[in-house]
Scaffold this motif. Structure first.
Motif, PDB file in Angstrom:
ATOM      1  N   GLN A 154      -1.359 -45.640 -37.510  1.00 21.32           N
ATOM      2  CA  GLN A 154      -1.249 -45.004 -38.816  1.00 21.32           C
ATOM      3  C   GLN A 154      -3.194 -44.762 -39.455  1.00 21.32           C
ATOM      4  N   GLN A 155      -3.257 -44.001 -38.362  1.00 19.85           N
ATOM      5  CA  GLN A 155      -4.552 -42.949 -38.044  1.00 19.85           C
ATOM      6  C   GLN A 155      -5.220 -42.606 -40.157  1.00 19.85           C
ATOM      7  N   ALA A 156      -6.163 -42.460 -40.353  1.00 18.07           N
ATOM      8  CA  ALA A 156      -6.977 -42.082 -41.671  1.00 18.07           C
ATOM      9  C   ALA A 156      -6.018 -40.410 -41.277  1.00 18.07           C
ATOM     10  N   LYS A 157      -6.016 -39.487 -40.314  1.00 15.32           N
ATOM     11  CA  LYS A 157      -5.602 -38.389 -40.275  1.00 15.32           C
ATOM     12  C   LYS A 157      -5.551 -38.034 -38.720  1.00 15.32           C
ATOM     13  N   ALA A 158      -4.403 -37.205 -38.714  1.00 15.07           N
ATOM     14  CA  ALA A 158      -3.623 -36.728 -37.235  1.00 15.07           C
ATOM     15  C   ALA A 158      -4.607 -36.385 -36.104  1.00 15.07           C
ATOM     16  N   TYR A 159      -5.059 -37.051 -34.783  1.00 18.77           N
ATOM     17  CA  TYR A 159      -6.239 -36.486 -34.201  1.00 18.77           C
ATOM     18  C   TYR A 159      -5.499 -35.180 -33.783  1.00 18.77           C
ATOM     19  N   PRO A 160      -6.626 -34.328 -33.343  1.00 20.77           N
ATOM     20  CA  PRO A 160      -6.274 -32.868 -32.853  1.00 20.77           C
ATOM     21  C   PRO A 160      -5.454 -32.488 -31.612  1.00 20.77           C
ATOM     22  N   TYR A 161      -5.280 -31.555 -31.714  1.00 20.37           N
ATOM     23  CA  TYR A 161      -4.623 -30.556 -30.519  1.00 20.37           C
ATOM     24  C   TYR A 161      -5.038 -30.857 -29.173  1.00 20.37           C
ATOM     25  N   ASN A 162      -6.869 -30.417 -28.889  1.00 21.97           N
ATOM     26  CA  ASN A 162      -7.444 -29.727 -28.474  1.00 21.97           C
ATOM     27  C   ASN A 162      -8.444 -30.894 -28.257  1.00 21.97           C
ATOM     28  N   ALA A 163      -9.068 -31.271 -27.091  1.00 21.21           N
ATOM     29  CA  ALA A 163     -10.316 -32.254 -26.937  1.00 21.21           C
ATOM     30  C   ALA A 163     -11.510 -31.495 -25.365  1.00 21.21           C
ATOM     31  N   ARG A 206       3.633 -52.425 -39.778  1.00 21.20           N
ATOM     32  CA  ARG A 206       5.842 -51.709 -39.941  1.00 21.20           C
ATOM     33  C   ARG A 206       5.961 -51.327 -41.145  1.00 21.20           C
ATOM     34  N   THR A 207       5.695 -52.688 -42.102  1.00 21.17           N
ATOM     35  CA  THR A 207       5.746 -52.110 -43.765  1.00 21.17           C
ATOM     36  C   THR A 207       5.132 -50.705 -44.498  1.00 21.17           C
ATOM     37  N   LYS A 208       3.957 -50.723 -43.546  1.00 19.22           N
ATOM     38  CA  LYS A 208       3.365 -49.429 -44.646  1.00 19.22           C
ATOM     39  C   LYS A 208       3.397 -48.494 -44.372  1.00 19.22           C
ATOM     40  N   PHE A 209       4.377 -47.522 -43.401  1.00 17.58           N
ATOM     41  CA  PHE A 209       4.709 -46.522 -43.028  1.00 17.58           C
ATOM     42  C   PHE A 209       6.038 -46.274 -43.973  1.00 17.58           C
ATOM     43  N   ASN A 211       7.147 -43.667 -43.058  1.00 19.16           N
ATOM     44  CA  ASN A 211       8.195 -42.504 -42.347  1.00 19.16           C
ATOM     45  C   ASN A 211       8.792 -43.233 -41.329  1.00 19.16           C
ATOM     46  N   PRO A 212      10.473 -43.821 -41.224  1.00 19.88           N
ATOM     47  CA  PRO A 212      11.250 -45.504 -40.306  1.00 19.88           C
ATOM     48  C   PRO A 212      10.930 -44.695 -38.712  1.00 19.88           C
ATOM     49  N   LEU A 213      10.756 -43.451 -38.577  1.00 21.74           N
ATOM     50  CA  LEU A 213      10.400 -42.519 -37.152  1.00 21.74           C
ATOM     51  C   LEU A 213       9.356 -43.135 -36.373  1.00 21.74           C
ATOM     52  N   ALA A 214       8.822 -42.958 -37.761  1.00 26.17           N
ATOM     53  CA  ALA A 214       6.486 -43.737 -37.188  1.00 26.17           C
ATOM     54  C   ALA A 214       6.891 -44.973 -37.143  1.00 26.17           C
ATOM     55  N   ALA A 215       7.233 -46.109 -38.039  1.00 23.91           N
ATOM     56  CA  ALA A 215       7.706 -47.157 -37.229  1.00 23.91           C
ATOM     57  C   ALA A 215       8.678 -47.223 -36.660  1.00 23.91           C
ATOM     58  N   ALA A 216       9.585 -46.904 -36.048  1.00 18.51           N
ATOM     59  CA  ALA A 216      10.272 -47.430 -34.596  1.00 18.51           C
ATOM     60  C   ALA A 216       8.986 -46.729 -33.522  1.00 18.51           C
ATOM     61  N   LEU A 217       8.460 -45.814 -33.739  1.00 23.31           N
ATOM     62  CA  LEU A 217       8.008 -45.466 -32.400  1.00 23.31           C
ATOM     63  C   LEU A 217       6.202 -46.208 -32.387  1.00 23.31           C
ATOM     64  N   SER A 218       6.536 -46.797 -33.179  1.00 23.03           N
ATOM     65  CA  SER A 218       5.054 -47.377 -32.988  1.00 23.03           C
ATOM     66  C   SER A 218       5.022 -48.674 -33.105  1.00 23.03           C
ATOM     67  N   ASP A 219       6.105 -49.716 -33.075  1.00 19.31           N
ATOM     68  CA  ASP A 219       6.272 -50.606 -32.499  1.00 19.31           C
ATOM     69  C   ASP A 219       7.655 -50.380 -31.352  1.00 19.31           C
ATOM     70  N   ARG A 220       8.096 -50.862 -30.146  1.00 17.84           N
ATOM     71  CA  ARG A 220       8.955 -50.254 -29.502  1.00 17.84           C
ATOM     72  C   ARG A 220       9.755 -51.165 -28.906  1.00 17.84           C
ATOM     73  N   SER A 221       8.661 -52.608 -28.885  1.00 17.83           N
ATOM     74  CA  SER A 221       9.228 -53.874 -27.961  1.00 17.83           C
ATOM     75  C   SER A 221       9.866 -54.570 -28.169  1.00 17.83           C
ATOM     76  N   GLY A 222      11.031 -54.197 -29.450  1.00 18.94           N
ATOM     77  CA  GLY A 222      11.881 -55.347 -29.594  1.00 18.94           C
ATOM     78  C   GLY A 222      13.152 -54.537 -29.014  1.00 18.94           C
TER      79      GLY A 222
END
Length: 263
Positions: A154-163, A206-209, A211-222
């Motif tokens: 849940q970053q404020a904005k997506a990180y860059p493609y380049n670094a 997770r409840t603030k996502f 996009n359900p896909l983003a929530a699923a890939l944020s925490d895959r522990s279960g």
């Protein structure tokens, strides 16, 4: 893809200058790529994928040179392969292709002029700066998804493609026949990003996502146990400020040397 075409265009444009120069060098690299970061915190020498590249180099004297270097390699990490239970419980994974373009300075420890000097080998070190392109992905239910757009922390904005990347390392080169050289080298990269693996800080709520896909890939522990450990605000990454990757391998090169050369 556009970055690769751009890099190849630069290299092809340099060919006319190389052919008429006396102290230029061209080469190709083949070897392995590795990564150290949030999903590999303890093994700085781990190589898990292939790498390759090309370069154009200007040798100013038998000791000092600068080069334009392009390398590409694949890095990955998976908690499921860790021997630490805490990481296996976290169960995160990623993979990404790195496309790196750098300018580097190279320093030989011994006088080295292919086909001329009595010293046919030398250790060397290098240091440089450049840029690396990366797009971390994860495989979920048999499908690869780009993690950047999902903003899994849940970053404020997506990180860059380049670094920004800073390569540094060492190697040994050997002049085995006329103008032909072979080298073995190992180089680490400091990266001005902590998101090569899409993992950096804390678990989000997770409840603030939306996009359900983003929530699923944020925490895959279960996914296997049904018990999710990613409570909001608890540690997800290692809290270090950057990731690191490395290239290790062999280089074959040809040096354009004539009787009027720098030696």
């Amino acid at each position: 893809m556009l970055m690769r075409k751009f890099l190849l265009a630069i290299l092809f444009a340099a060919i006319p200058f190389i052919l008429f120069a006396q102290t230029w060098e061209v080469g190709g690299f083949a070897g392995g790529a590795g990564y150290m970061g949030d999903l590999n915190q303890h093994n700085p020498a781990q190589l898990n994928n292939l790498a390759g590249g090309v370069y154009v180099q200007r040798n100013f004297n038998p000791y000092f040179a600068v080069k334009l270097n392009y390398l590409t390699g694949h890095i990955s990490g998976a908690d499921s392969t860790s021997n630490i239970q805490q990481f296996r419980d976290r169960n995160l994974s990623f993979h990404t292709t790195l496309n790196e373009l750098t300018f580097m300075a190279e320093l030989n420890f011994m006088r080295y002029t292919p086909g001329a000097d009595k010293d046919h080998f030398t250790p060397f070190i290098f240091l440089g700066a450049g840029a690396v392109n990366y797009i971390p992905q994860a495989t979920y239910l048999g499908v690869d998804y780009n993690l950047r757009e999902l903003q899994t922390e849940q970053q404020a904005k997506a990180y860059p493609y380049n670094a920004l990347t800073i390569p540094y390392g060492a190697g040994v080169k050997y002049n085995f026949s006329g103008n032909w050289n072979i080298m073995v080298s190992a180089g680490y990269r400091y990266v001005r990003s902590d998101y090569l693996d899409d993992v950096s800080g804390s678990y989000p709520d997770r409840t603030k996502f939306t996009n359900p896909l983003a929530a699923a890939l944020s925490d895959r522990s279960g996914e296997r146990t049904g018990v999710y450990i990613g409570n909001p605000g608890t540690q997800r990454g290692d809290y270090r400020g950057h990731d690191t990757y490395l290239f290790v391998g062999f280089t074959l090169s040809f040096t354009f040397v004539t009787a009027n050369c720098y030696y």
